[in-house]
Design a protein around this motif. Structure first.
Motif, PDB file in Angstrom:
ATOM      1  N   ASP A   1      28.228  40.985  39.862  1.00 47.66           N
ATOM      2  CA  ASP A   1      28.856  39.981  38.991  1.00 47.66           C
ATOM      3  C   ASP A   1      30.325  40.313  38.763  1.00 47.66           C
ATOM      4  O   ASP A   1      31.199  39.439  38.846  1.00 47.66           O
ATOM      5  CB  ASP A   1      28.140  39.937  37.641  1.00 47.66           C
ATOM      6  N   LEU A   2      30.594  41.574  38.453  1.00 50.16           N
ATOM      7  CA  LEU A   2      31.969  41.986  38.192  1.00 50.16           C
ATOM      8  C   LEU A   2      32.828  41.843  39.443  1.00 50.16           C
ATOM      9  O   LEU A   2      34.003  41.455  39.364  1.00 50.16           O
ATOM     10  CB  LEU A   2      31.995  43.437  37.692  1.00 50.16           C
ATOM     11  N   PHE A   3      32.262  42.138  40.600  1.00 50.45           N
ATOM     12  CA  PHE A   3      33.001  41.997  41.864  1.00 50.45           C
ATOM     13  C   PHE A   3      33.389  40.529  42.077  1.00 50.45           C
ATOM     14  O   PHE A   3      34.528  40.227  42.461  1.00 50.45           O
ATOM     15  CB  PHE A   3      32.133  42.491  43.018  1.00 50.45           C
ATOM     16  N   PHE A   4      32.463  39.627  41.814  1.00 47.76           N
ATOM     17  CA  PHE A   4      32.725  38.195  42.000  1.00 47.76           C
ATOM     18  C   PHE A   4      33.839  37.713  41.074  1.00 47.76           C
ATOM     19  O   PHE A   4      34.801  37.068  41.521  1.00 47.76           O
ATOM     20  CB  PHE A   4      31.448  37.396  41.741  1.00 47.76           C
ATOM     21  N   ILE A   5      33.712  37.995  39.783  1.00 47.41           N
ATOM     22  CA  ILE A   5      34.712  37.458  38.865  1.00 47.41           C
ATOM     23  C   ILE A   5      36.062  38.155  39.050  1.00 47.41           C
ATOM     24  O   ILE A   5      37.107  37.554  38.797  1.00 47.41           O
ATOM     25  CB  ILE A   5      34.263  37.566  37.392  1.00 47.41           C
ATOM     26  N   SER A   6      36.061  39.404  39.518  1.00 44.31           N
ATOM     27  CA  SER A   6      37.329  40.100  39.762  1.00 44.31           C
ATOM     28  C   SER A   6      38.092  39.439  40.905  1.00 44.31           C
ATOM     29  O   SER A   6      39.313  39.255  40.825  1.00 44.31           O
ATOM     30  CB  SER A   6      37.075  41.574  40.072  1.00 44.31           C
ATOM     31  N   LEU A   7      37.370  39.085  41.964  1.00 48.20           N
ATOM     32  CA  LEU A   7      38.016  38.384  43.066  1.00 48.20           C
ATOM     33  C   LEU A   7      38.523  37.020  42.607  1.00 48.20           C
ATOM     34  O   LEU A   7      39.658  36.623  42.911  1.00 48.20           O
ATOM     35  CB  LEU A   7      37.045  38.204  44.226  1.00 48.20           C
ATOM     36  N   PHE A   8      37.691  36.279  41.891  1.00 52.24           N
ATOM     37  CA  PHE A   8      38.101  34.938  41.466  1.00 52.24           C
ATOM     38  C   PHE A   8      39.258  35.010  40.474  1.00 52.24           C
ATOM     39  O   PHE A   8      40.233  34.251  40.589  1.00 52.24           O
ATOM     40  CB  PHE A   8      36.923  34.194  40.837  1.00 52.24           C
ATOM     41  N   PHE A   9      39.155  35.891  39.502  1.00 51.48           N
ATOM     42  CA  PHE A   9      40.193  35.966  38.470  1.00 51.48           C
ATOM     43  C   PHE A   9      41.536  36.327  39.085  1.00 51.48           C
ATOM     44  O   PHE A   9      42.536  35.641  38.857  1.00 51.48           O
ATOM     45  CB  PHE A   9      39.803  36.996  37.407  1.00 51.48           C
ATOM     46  N   THR A  10      41.591  37.415  39.851  1.00 51.60           N
ATOM     47  CA  THR A  10      42.863  37.851  40.424  1.00 51.60           C
ATOM     48  C   THR A  10      43.403  36.855  41.443  1.00 51.60           C
ATOM     49  O   THR A  10      44.619  36.745  41.622  1.00 51.60           O
ATOM     50  CB  THR A  10      42.699  39.229  41.085  1.00 51.60           C
ATOM     51  N   ALA A  25      42.333  24.181  44.895  1.00 50.03           N
ATOM     52  CA  ALA A  25      42.673  25.612  44.977  1.00 50.03           C
ATOM     53  C   ALA A  25      41.657  26.457  44.216  1.00 50.03           C
ATOM     54  O   ALA A  25      41.215  27.512  44.689  1.00 50.03           O
ATOM     55  CB  ALA A  25      44.075  25.847  44.427  1.00 50.03           C
ATOM     56  N   THR A  26      41.266  25.968  43.026  1.00 42.99           N
ATOM     57  CA  THR A  26      40.252  26.687  42.236  1.00 42.99           C
ATOM     58  C   THR A  26      38.928  26.749  42.968  1.00 42.99           C
ATOM     59  O   THR A  26      38.263  27.798  43.000  1.00 42.99           O
ATOM     60  CB  THR A  26      40.074  26.000  40.873  1.00 42.99           C
ATOM     61  N   LEU A  27      38.525  25.629  43.591  1.00 45.41           N
ATOM     62  CA  LEU A  27      37.264  25.615  44.334  1.00 45.41           C
ATOM     63  C   LEU A  27      37.307  26.539  45.540  1.00 45.41           C
ATOM     64  O   LEU A  27      36.320  27.221  45.853  1.00 45.41           O
ATOM     65  CB  LEU A  27      36.936  24.187  44.768  1.00 45.41           C
ATOM     66  N   VAL A  28      38.432  26.580  46.237  1.00 49.07           N
ATOM     67  CA  VAL A  28      38.555  27.488  47.385  1.00 49.07           C
ATOM     68  C   VAL A  28      38.436  28.939  46.931  1.00 49.07           C
ATOM     69  O   VAL A  28      37.756  29.755  47.569  1.00 49.07           O
ATOM     70  CB  VAL A  28      39.889  27.247  48.130  1.00 49.07           C
ATOM     71  N   HIS A  29      39.094  29.275  45.825  1.00 48.99           N
ATOM     72  CA  HIS A  29      38.977  30.639  45.299  1.00 48.99           C
ATOM     73  C   HIS A  29      37.536  30.965  44.936  1.00 48.99           C
ATOM     74  O   HIS A  29      37.060  32.085  45.175  1.00 48.99           O
ATOM     75  CB  HIS A  29      39.865  30.798  44.069  1.00 48.99           C
ATOM     76  N   LEU A  30      36.837  29.991  44.362  1.00 48.99           N
ATOM     77  CA  LEU A  30      35.436  30.205  43.998  1.00 48.99           C
ATOM     78  C   LEU A  30      34.583  30.460  45.239  1.00 48.99           C
ATOM     79  O   LEU A  30      33.744  31.371  45.252  1.00 48.99           O
ATOM     80  CB  LEU A  30      34.897  28.991  43.239  1.00 48.99           C
ATOM     81  N   VAL A  31      34.776  29.661  46.271  1.00 49.84           N
ATOM     82  CA  VAL A  31      33.965  29.809  47.490  1.00 49.84           C
ATOM     83  C   VAL A  31      34.252  31.140  48.167  1.00 49.84           C
ATOM     84  O   VAL A  31      33.322  31.852  48.595  1.00 49.84           O
ATOM     85  CB  VAL A  31      34.236  28.632  48.449  1.00 49.84           C
ATOM     86  N   ILE A  32      35.518  31.509  48.292  1.00 50.78           N
ATOM     87  CA  ILE A  32      35.864  32.797  48.916  1.00 50.78           C
ATOM     88  C   ILE A  32      35.257  33.948  48.124  1.00 50.78           C
ATOM     89  O   ILE A  32      34.667  34.883  48.693  1.00 50.78           O
ATOM     90  CB  ILE A  32      37.393  32.951  49.014  1.00 50.78           C
ATOM     91  N   ALA A  49      32.286  36.534  49.502  1.00 46.03           N
ATOM     92  CA  ALA A  49      32.565  37.975  49.494  1.00 46.03           C
ATOM     93  C   ALA A  49      31.581  38.727  48.602  1.00 46.03           C
ATOM     94  O   ALA A  49      31.137  39.831  48.942  1.00 46.03           O
ATOM     95  CB  ALA A  49      33.994  38.227  49.028  1.00 46.03           C
ATOM     96  N   SER A  50      31.209  38.133  47.456  1.00 46.15           N
ATOM     97  CA  SER A  50      30.270  38.821  46.554  1.00 46.15           C
ATOM     98  C   SER A  50      28.872  38.886  47.160  1.00 46.15           C
ATOM     99  O   SER A  50      28.142  39.852  46.928  1.00 46.15           O
ATOM    100  CB  SER A  50      30.230  38.113  45.197  1.00 46.15           C
ATOM    101  N   VAL A  51      28.469  37.852  47.914  1.00 48.27           N
ATOM    102  CA  VAL A  51      27.177  37.900  48.590  1.00 48.27           C
ATOM    103  C   VAL A  51      27.179  39.013  49.651  1.00 48.27           C
ATOM    104  O   VAL A  51      26.211  39.770  49.772  1.00 48.27           O
ATOM    105  CB  VAL A  51      26.849  36.538  49.232  1.00 48.27           C
ATOM    106  N   MET A  52      28.256  39.127  50.414  1.00 45.95           N
ATOM    107  CA  MET A  52      28.385  40.231  51.374  1.00 45.95           C
ATOM    108  C   MET A  52      28.275  41.571  50.661  1.00 45.95           C
ATOM    109  O   MET A  52      27.559  42.477  51.105  1.00 45.95           O
ATOM    110  CB  MET A  52      29.725  40.134  52.112  1.00 45.95           C
ATOM    111  N   PHE A  53      28.978  41.693  49.543  1.00 48.74           N
ATOM    112  CA  PHE A  53      28.964  42.930  48.759  1.00 48.74           C
ATOM    113  C   PHE A  53      27.558  43.246  48.268  1.00 48.74           C
ATOM    114  O   PHE A  53      27.099  44.395  48.342  1.00 48.74           O
ATOM    115  CB  PHE A  53      29.932  42.775  47.593  1.00 48.74           C
TER     116      PHE A  53
END
Length: 445
Positions: free
Chosen positions: A211-220, A254-261, A265-269
């Protein structure tokens, strides 16, 4: 020969048998992990199981030392080991008092019997793995997908609904776009905080880290939209589409693209984290942590490089570098094979990497603020070229555009610093505090 002797053949023999029985055991159709074994013991009402952890079982299975008698008894009951086999394990571990002559003969006989049994069990396990199982333990795809959707849903629904509402109302001012972006960032942080702070037996430390990995990628990633709130230009280039120019739609996409990326990445992680921690390979803790964290971050960064410009590449290189150092340390400290020496190494390496990248980031912010022309120059270099749009088309003069870039760059830097220090840094400190006594106990085994 003492119990702490690392060359104790009796401990090695008992450890091999424990590992063989555990490898052969299945629960809900999946191989029983060390953590699953402890959970099973707890469910069966064994009070001592709460004082053991995965690192202890790992050391016992490797024969670092004899497992305690209580563990062997609980182990036998949990996996329904035949009484005769359990008695032999106890004899080899030195928990039976026999006469010297009879004891010596009994131990030799038991040792030969155990070796034969271990070889048979290992052959059966190898045959099972080779014939029906993949090289790595299977991952529950449905569970991973469900968790991914839960992470995506709140911010995704918000981005779509509010984005279209703003577009329908023609609200493309700085205040509206800034509020739109900040609320999206606040939603994912609040979602993670609630899931982390709210007790839930079904959620593990693995889930919280992912969870933290996902929101860290999206937030930054999405803090870059703060610059767009002023300049009306997103770094993906959606603003160059004629129908989207001077509308909220570029920020929605742009927000949706960040969410998808971030989601991919979080699923891979998540998948790599489960497979690496479930497998019993000989890869060191450091390399295991690196290969869990690096591929998803490289995927996210490659996506940014493909669709954005050189200026974004540079800023994300610094931010992702900090995330790489931090999450590699978090993953390593949660690895059951981590020792006290390993912990010291990870912490020192993370501090050095994060410090250097932070210094570089501060210098870059100052350069961008003092010389905004540099930001304009680097933003012009991109793999996929865009249709040129003048500042006047976006509703301001070139001089105002420079000032907006300065202020937006500072906003983006401050948002990332606050998040990385408070949320990611705070979680790292909690992990360090929790891992310190565990690493000390593992080192004493």
């Amino acid at each position: 020969m003492t119990e702490s002797d690392r060359n104790d053949s009796g401990a090695v023999l008992v450890g091999r048998l424990i590992r063989s029985y555990r490898d052969e055991a299945r629960r809900n159709g999946r191989r029983l992990t060390q953590e699953g074994l402890l959970d099973l013991m707890v469910e069966l009402g064994d009070e001592s199981a709460g004082s053991w952890d995965r690192s202890m079982i790992s050391n016992w299975e490797r024969g670092v030392r004899h497992p305690p008698r209580e563990f062997l008894v609980a182990f036998g009951r949990a996996l329904e080991v035949p009484q005769t086999e359990l008695d032999r394990m106890l004899i080899i571990a030195g928990y039976e008092s026999l006469d010297e002559e009879e004891g010596h003969a009994a131990i030799l006989a038991a040792a030969h019997a155990i070796e034969s049994q271990v070889e048979i069990l290992e052959q059966r396990v190898r045959g099972l793995v080779d014939s029906v199982a993949p090289p790595k333990p299977p991952v529950d795809g449905w569970a991973v997908s469900k968790e991914a959707m839960w992470r995506l849903a709140p911010a995704g629904v918000y981005a779509l609904v509010v984005g279209f509402i703003l577009s329908a109302l023609g609200q493309n001012g700085t205040v509206a776009l800034l509020a739109y972006t900040l609320v999206a960032l606040a939603i994912v942080v609040a979602q993670w905080a609630l899931r982390w702070l709210k007790p839930d037996r079904d959620r593990t430390e693995h889930d919280h880290i992912v969870d933290l990995f996902f929101i860290s990628l999206f937030f930054t990633s999405n803090t870059s939209v703060l610059i767009g709130a002023l300049t009306k230009a997103d770094h993906f280039g959606f603003y160059t589409i004629e129908a989207f120019t001077n509308t909220p739609m570029p920020f929605l996409f742009a927000t949706l693209v960040h969410l998808v990326i971030s989601l991919i990445a979080s699923v891979m992680f998540s998948v790599m984290l489960r497979r690496q921690f479930s497998s019993e390979d000989t890869v060191g803790t450091f390399f295991r942590a690196v290969w869990i964290t690096l591929p998803p971050l490289l995927f996210a960064y490659a996506s940014i490089v493909l669709f954005t410009n050189l200026g974004v590449w540079t800023s994300f290189m610094v931010v992702y570098g900090v995330l790489f150092g931090t999450f590699t340390t978090i993953v390593a400290l949660n690895d059951p094979g981590t020792t006290l020496d390993d912990s010291d190494f990870f912490l020192k390496a993370a501090i050095v990497v994060i410090t250097l990248l932070t210094v570089f980031a501060v210098i870059a912010v100052f350069v961008g603020y003092l010389e905004p022309h540099v930001m304009v120059t680097v933003s012009e270099f991109r793999i996929i070229p865009l249709r040129p749009i003048s500042a006047e088309e976006l509703g301001y003069t070139p001089e105002q555009g420079m000032q907006y870039l300065r202020i937006g760059g500072v906003w983006m830097a401050l948002a990332n610093i606050v998040y990385l220090v408070t949320v990611v840094g705070g979680y790292l400190l909690v992990t360090i505090r929790r891992a310190a006594p565990q690493a000390t106990a593992a080192a004493q085994e």
